[in-house]
Scaffold this motif. Sequence first.
Motif, PDB file in Angstrom:
ATOM      1  N   ASP A 112       0.821  -1.207   0.000  1.00 21.59           N
ATOM      2  CA  ASP A 112       0.000   0.000   0.000  1.00 21.59           C
ATOM      3  C   ASP A 112       0.858   1.261   0.000  1.00 21.59           C
ATOM      4  N   GLU A 113       2.068   1.150   0.564  1.00 25.60           N
ATOM      5  CA  GLU A 113       3.003   2.264   0.591  1.00 25.60           C
ATOM      6  C   GLU A 113       4.241   1.866  -0.206  1.00 25.60           C
ATOM      7  N   ILE A 114       4.692   2.763  -1.050  1.00 23.47           N
ATOM      8  CA  ILE A 114       5.811   2.497  -1.946  1.00 23.47           C
ATOM      9  C   ILE A 114       6.991   3.382  -1.563  1.00 23.47           C
ATOM     10  N   HIS A 115       8.183   2.805  -1.591  1.00 24.53           N
ATOM     11  CA  HIS A 115       9.411   3.550  -1.350  1.00 24.53           C
ATOM     12  C   HIS A 115      10.199   3.644  -2.659  1.00 24.53           C
ATOM     13  N   ALA A 116      10.965   4.726  -2.827  1.00 19.79           N
ATOM     14  CA  ALA A 116      11.713   4.919  -4.072  1.00 19.79           C
ATOM     15  C   ALA A 116      12.797   5.960  -3.882  1.00 19.79           C
ATOM     16  N   LEU A 117      13.702   6.013  -4.833  1.00 20.47           N
ATOM     17  CA  LEU A 117      14.672   7.106  -4.919  1.00 20.47           C
ATOM     18  C   LEU A 117      14.012   8.257  -5.666  1.00 20.47           C
ATOM     19  N   LEU A 118      14.139   9.467  -5.123  1.00 17.80           N
ATOM     20  CA  LEU A 118      13.666  10.668  -5.803  1.00 17.80           C
ATOM     21  C   LEU A 118      14.882  11.465  -6.253  1.00 17.80           C
ATOM     22  N   GLY A 119      14.937  11.771  -7.545  1.00 21.07           N
ATOM     23  CA  GLY A 119      15.991  12.619  -8.084  1.00 21.07           C
ATOM     24  C   GLY A 119      15.406  13.928  -8.571  1.00 21.07           C
ATOM     25  N   MET A 120      16.160  15.007  -8.360  1.00 23.54           N
ATOM     26  CA  MET A 120      15.724  16.338  -8.800  1.00 23.54           C
ATOM     27  C   MET A 120      16.917  17.066  -9.399  1.00 23.54           C
ATOM     28  N   ARG A 121      16.612  18.067 -10.223  1.00 21.41           N
ATOM     29  CA  ARG A 121      17.668  18.912 -10.782  1.00 21.41           C
ATOM     30  C   ARG A 121      17.339  20.369 -10.497  1.00 21.41           C
ATOM     31  N   LEU A 122      18.365  21.153 -10.255  1.00 22.80           N
ATOM     32  CA  LEU A 122      18.169  22.582 -10.040  1.00 22.80           C
ATOM     33  C   LEU A 122      18.116  23.302 -11.380  1.00 22.80           C
ATOM     34  N   LYS A 123      17.097  24.115 -11.566  1.00 19.03           N
ATOM     35  CA  LYS A 123      16.958  24.882 -12.796  1.00 19.03           C
ATOM     36  C   LYS A 123      16.699  26.344 -12.478  1.00 19.03           C
ATOM     37  N   SER A 124      17.314  27.210 -13.261  1.00 16.55           N
ATOM     38  CA  SER A 124      17.081  28.645 -13.099  1.00 16.55           C
ATOM     39  C   SER A 124      15.755  29.020 -13.737  1.00 16.55           C
ATOM     40  N   THR A 125      15.101  30.000 -13.149  1.00 17.26           N
ATOM     41  CA  THR A 125      13.822  30.472 -13.693  1.00 17.26           C
ATOM     42  C   THR A 125      13.892  31.973 -13.937  1.00 17.26           C
ATOM     43  N   ASN A 126      13.044  32.433 -14.806  1.00 22.05           N
ATOM     44  CA  ASN A 126      12.953  33.862 -15.100  1.00 22.05           C
ATOM     45  C   ASN A 126      11.506  34.302 -15.030  1.00 22.05           C
TER      46      ASN A 126
END
Length: 286
Positions: A112-126
């Motif tokens: 019922d509950e799932i575990h995982a690796l979360l990956g993110m990237r930093l991006k500039s915004t305007n």
Amino acid sequence: MLGKLVRLIRSSNSTPASQHPLLPRILAAVGNEIGEAKGFAEQLIPAAEAALNYFENEIASIPGSQELATDRLADGSSLASLFADSDDIGRALGRSLAVKEALPALIKSGCDEIHALLGMRLKSTNAAGTAMPPVFADHTLRSLAGDAGTTRELLRLAAFDRLLLDFAEHVGKLRRKDRMLKIEWEWNLQHDAARVMAAEPQAEYVYAANELTPENQLKGLLTWLSTPECFFRLEPANASASGQPSLPQLRCSDRRHWLVCLVRFSADDAIAALERETHNHRYILI
């Protein structure tokens, strides 16, 4: 199945090298020819176990598990610093290829509950021509499991398999070409672009017939296994400039640099996200 393999590997200290449960995995990746080298198992198994221990220690440093739920965004948890809004959470679940591929089997097994690796990237915004601080983007999940320990074990085996498959491809390239410039072939130069660029042009070749003997292949694989950090490592990220929370940066086969942590989320939330997002295109390459 994964748990059985892990138990076999961890309980194999008294197992003869020639019967070690890692051997079929290694030979399936790099080919049986290497097994013709004298004493290959006795040399290979300690090196393989050392590489796996390195991967395990690196992966143990990944923080988590952070609960991935939309109702946690407003309760003062650190989740709000990782996701701008609930739509970002939905997109992470719904657009990750690993969720689409792994979720059905996990649900079928009763998770019922799932575990995982979360990956993110930093991006500039305007915004209106004004530069804004970087934000987390491209949230992507991989190595789904029913508990955090299994997620870490999936990552460990993925890193190990990547090392083996990269070695097999390196050997296969020489086999297909029959000969290569020595500078192209030497493994240590494959991971040091500056040395490759600085090297003087040479017409010195290595030939498949001479280089790809079982003994030389074993020697080469032992060298690769002795430097697992070339294939998978976690580095401190420079988060102070962005004002974002400090997460380790994953360096692996993926040329994109991911900031990573472990997360857990509801299987029902993942099902709903998959129904909303039909384009499952995000992935992390280990």
